[in-house]
Design a protein around this motif. Structure first.
Motif, mmCIF file in Angstrom:
data_model
loop_
_atom_site.group_PDB
_atom_site.id
_atom_site.type_symbol
_atom_site.label_atom_id
_atom_site.label_comp_id
_atom_site.label_asym_id
_atom_site.label_seq_id
_atom_site.Cartn_x
_atom_site.Cartn_y
_atom_site.Cartn_z
ATOM 1 N N LYS A 54 0.804 -1.230 0.000
ATOM 2 C CA LYS A 54 0.000 0.000 0.000
ATOM 3 C C LYS A 54 0.833 1.274 0.000
ATOM 4 N N PHE A 55 1.994 1.217 0.628
ATOM 5 C CA PHE A 55 2.784 2.449 0.786
ATOM 6 C C PHE A 55 4.186 2.297 0.188
ATOM 7 N N GLY A 56 4.231 1.847 -1.051
ATOM 8 C CA GLY A 56 5.521 1.711 -1.711
ATOM 9 C C GLY A 56 6.038 0.284 -1.622
ATOM 10 N N ALA A 57 6.846 -0.095 -2.620
ATOM 11 C CA ALA A 57 7.393 -1.457 -2.690
ATOM 12 C C ALA A 57 8.273 -1.724 -1.483
ATOM 13 N N HIS A 58 8.081 -2.860 -0.839
ATOM 14 C CA HIS A 58 8.896 -3.221 0.322
ATOM 15 C C HIS A 58 9.563 -4.573 0.120
ATOM 16 N N ILE A 59 10.862 -4.563 0.053
ATOM 17 C CA ILE A 59 11.637 -5.796 -0.107
ATOM 18 C C ILE A 59 12.494 -5.965 1.147
ATOM 19 N N PHE A 60 12.349 -7.076 1.796
ATOM 20 C CA PHE A 60 13.123 -7.302 3.016
ATOM 21 C C PHE A 60 14.511 -7.789 2.631
ATOM 22 N N HIS A 61 15.523 -7.124 3.115
ATOM 23 C CA HIS A 61 16.900 -7.563 2.838
ATOM 24 C C HIS A 61 17.763 -7.236 4.039
ATOM 25 N N THR A 62 18.644 -8.155 4.370
ATOM 26 C CA THR A 62 19.506 -7.932 5.527
ATOM 27 C C THR A 62 20.723 -8.844 5.466
ATOM 28 N N VAL A 67 18.416 -10.782 12.896
ATOM 29 C CA VAL A 67 17.199 -10.168 12.343
ATOM 30 C C VAL A 67 16.500 -11.161 11.417
ATOM 31 N N TRP A 68 17.260 -11.812 10.550
ATOM 32 C CA TRP A 68 16.678 -12.735 9.563
ATOM 33 C C TRP A 68 16.002 -13.925 10.267
ATOM 34 N N GLU A 69 16.672 -14.455 11.266
ATOM 35 C CA GLU A 69 16.072 -15.597 11.986
ATOM 36 C C GLU A 69 14.808 -15.160 12.726
ATOM 37 N N PHE A 70 14.827 -13.961 13.279
ATOM 38 C CA PHE A 70 13.657 -13.443 13.993
ATOM 39 C C PHE A 70 12.470 -13.303 13.032
ATOM 40 N N VAL A 71 12.665 -12.618 11.902
ATOM 41 C CA VAL A 71 11.519 -12.373 11.012
ATOM 42 C C VAL A 71 10.987 -13.673 10.406
ATOM 43 N N ASN A 72 11.873 -14.650 10.221
ATOM 44 C CA ASN A 72 11.428 -15.934 9.659
ATOM 45 C C ASN A 72 10.556 -16.746 10.613
ATOM 46 N N TYR A 349 15.563 7.738 8.099
ATOM 47 C CA TYR A 349 15.146 6.667 7.212
ATOM 48 C C TYR A 349 15.710 5.352 7.745
ATOM 49 N N TYR A 350 14.815 4.447 8.042
ATOM 50 C CA TYR A 350 15.195 3.135 8.540
ATOM 51 C C TYR A 350 14.717 2.089 7.540
ATOM 52 N N ASP A 351 15.576 1.231 7.038
ATOM 53 C CA ASP A 351 15.085 0.067 6.309
ATOM 54 C C ASP A 351 14.422 -0.867 7.319
ATOM 55 N N MET A 352 13.671 -1.851 6.834
ATOM 56 C CA MET A 352 12.962 -2.730 7.770
ATOM 57 C C MET A 352 13.929 -3.492 8.680
ATOM 58 N N ASP A 353 15.036 -3.953 8.111
ATOM 59 C CA ASP A 353 15.971 -4.710 8.966
ATOM 60 C C ASP A 353 16.612 -3.810 10.022
ATOM 61 N N ASP A 354 16.858 -2.539 9.651
ATOM 62 C CA ASP A 354 17.394 -1.589 10.648
ATOM 63 C C ASP A 354 16.366 -1.354 11.754
ATOM 64 N N THR A 355 15.091 -1.348 11.359
ATOM 65 C CA THR A 355 14.016 -1.141 12.339
ATOM 66 C C THR A 355 14.027 -2.283 13.356
ATOM 67 N N VAL A 356 14.113 -3.520 12.850
ATOM 68 C CA VAL A 356 14.112 -4.672 13.760
ATOM 69 C C VAL A 356 15.375 -4.635 14.634
ATOM 70 N N ALA A 357 16.501 -4.315 14.011
ATOM 71 C CA ALA A 357 17.760 -4.259 14.775
ATOM 72 C C ALA A 357 17.679 -3.177 15.857
ATOM 73 N N ALA A 358 17.019 -2.060 15.543
ATOM 74 C CA ALA A 358 16.888 -0.975 16.537
ATOM 75 C C ALA A 358 16.013 -1.421 17.711
ATOM 76 N N VAL A 359 15.020 -2.258 17.427
ATOM 77 C CA VAL A 359 14.196 -2.808 18.518
ATOM 78 C C VAL A 359 15.060 -3.703 19.413
ATOM 79 N N PHE A 360 15.895 -4.523 18.784
ATOM 80 C CA PHE A 360 16.782 -5.387 19.580
ATOM 81 C C PHE A 360 17.682 -4.533 20.476
ATOM 82 N N GLU A 361 18.205 -3.467 19.881
ATOM 83 C CA GLU A 361 19.132 -2.622 20.645
ATOM 84 C C GLU A 361 18.407 -2.015 21.854
#
Ligand code: FAD
Length: 367
Positions: A54-62, A67-72, A349-361
């Motif tokens: 809905k709000f722009g193309a979102h491709i998860f990459h990290t 982070v990858w194990e968490f989102v999976n 500007y936070y990519d999605m993986d940076d967002t998850v990493a910031a939550v971990f931090e």
């Protein structure tokens, strides 16, 4: 003692991941979200059997394994590789800038031929210390790549001539002297099957969520519900725009259902000339080609000026806004029992993986 440990303002990716981590560590969380759905800017919806971003193309990459194990844990990711195409005045080029692009531009077939052309163009520019974006781009990639693939797109995106844009906006422009159209260099990449909204719902799990409710409409009531607040909305709004409003670039999306099963043969086509008013066309079904539909859904993305009440997309991290943000950040530091996290509360500007990493931090520090 309040009923909850944390009131979470915002059911976007930051709020949802925070809720998940804290709940798993025994904290009681409650989410208030002003939209009618969770997901924030990564939200998707189903149209004609196709998952639409809905709000722009979102491709998860990290490249971050944690982070990858968490989102999976919350979705199965497919093996989508982002390989956007550029359309410049009707001619197509591969992105990111790599040997395919150089062949399309100059017909050269080897890395040494491509390097020689680019080096000659860089030398012809003769700039050592760039004073604006145009100069920085010219000295990094030379005239042809800049004029064909950077100039028009960037000017549309920022609503200004590249000569009047600060050079820091583009950072280092990577050139690849191999035949490789994979846009991202990261180790892991993909799209969650079923869409990002389902993914965020799964992250939230059993966390209580109140949708369609603006925190500021009943701030006292919400504050009393919990001992602490995690705020993921715009930081200037939290402080009543006390020092003025932070500036953003906005976007307008025009989505169309088409009576054809394939419109452009690729998920993302960037329009890099200045004359085409939109910056890109997204054809959503290509993010997940297992979704069979005899129709297709495309979205044209138009950059826009940000007006009050509009949607904030890209923070404008120039000197003026950075100073303003610092003032709000100083207030935030002095605000007891309130944490500020995510792209809007941290004005970055936070990519999605940076967002998850910031939550971990944040949560690692808390617990
Ligand atoms: C056009 C675009 C494309 C992108 N593409 C990619 C990509 O391909 N890959 C990638 O990794 N990242 C991408 N991103 C970045 C990604 O969108 C962010 O990392 C992510 O959305 C950050 O989540 P968040 O929770 O911080 O913010 P948001 O998603 O904005 O969540 C904040 C939430 O708070 C809610 N809220 C705000 N104020 C209130 C209030 N007063 N009361 C209640 N609720 C409130 C909002 O409604 C929203 O749901 C892209 C970003 C943009 C702009």
């Amino acid at each position: 003692m309040a009923e909850y440990d944390y009131l979470i303002v915002g059911g976007g990716l930051f709020g949802a991941c925070f809720a998940r981590v804290m709940t798993e560590r025994g904290k009681r969380c409650f989410v208030v979200e002003k939209r009618e759905t969770v997901g924030g800017n990564v939200a998707t919806e189903q149209i004609e059997g196709i998952t639409v971003h809905k709000f722009g193309a979102h491709i998860f990459h990290t490249s971050d394994k944690r982070v990858w194990e968490f989102v999976n844990r919350f979705a199965e990711f497919n093996n989508f590789i982002n390989s956007p195409i550029a359309n410049y005045k009707g001619k197509l080029y591969n992105l990111p800038f790599n040997m395919h692009t150089f062949y399309q531009l100059w017909g050269c077939k080897t890395p040494s031929e491509a390097r020689a052309i680019i080096d000659a163009q860089r030398a012809a520019v003769g700039i050592k210390e760039p004073s604006n974006l145009e100069e920085k781009a010219l000295m990094s990639v030379g005239e042809d790549v800049y004029k064909t693939l950077i100039k028009g797109y960037t000017e549309k995106q920022w609503g200004r001539d590249c000569k009047y844009l600060p050079s820091f906006i583009i950072g280092r422009v990577p050139l690849r002297f191999v035949y490789d159209n994979n846009y991202f260099n990261d180790k892991y990449q993909g799209i969650p099957l079923g869409g990002y909204t389902e993914f965020v719902k799964n992250i939230l799990g059993d966390t209580e969520v109140l949708l369609g409710a603006d925190y500021f409409a009943d701030r006292d009531k919400f504050d009393k519900m919990a001992d602490n607040v995690l705020y993921t909305g715009p930081i200037d709004r939290f402080f009543g725009y006390k020092y003025g409003a932070l500036e953003y670039r906005s976007l307008r999306f025009e989505t169309e259902i088409m009576d054809t099963d394939d419109y452009q043969g690729n998920a993302v086509v960037n329009y890099t000339d200045f004359e085409t008013p939109f910056t890109r066309i997204i054809e959503h079904k290509h993010f997940d080609r297992t979704q069979a539909s005899d129709k297709t859904v495309v979205t044209r993305e138009y950059p826009e000026k940000f007006a009050e009440g509009g949607d904030p997309y890209y923070p404008i991290n120039d000197a003026k806004n950075t100073e303003l943000y610092k003032k709000y950040a100083a207030l935030a530091k002095k605000t007891p029992n309130v944490l500020f996290g995510g792209r809007l509360a941290e004005y970055r500007y936070y990519d999605m993986d940076d967002t998850v990493a910031a939550v971990f931090e944040m949560t690692d520090l808390l617990l």
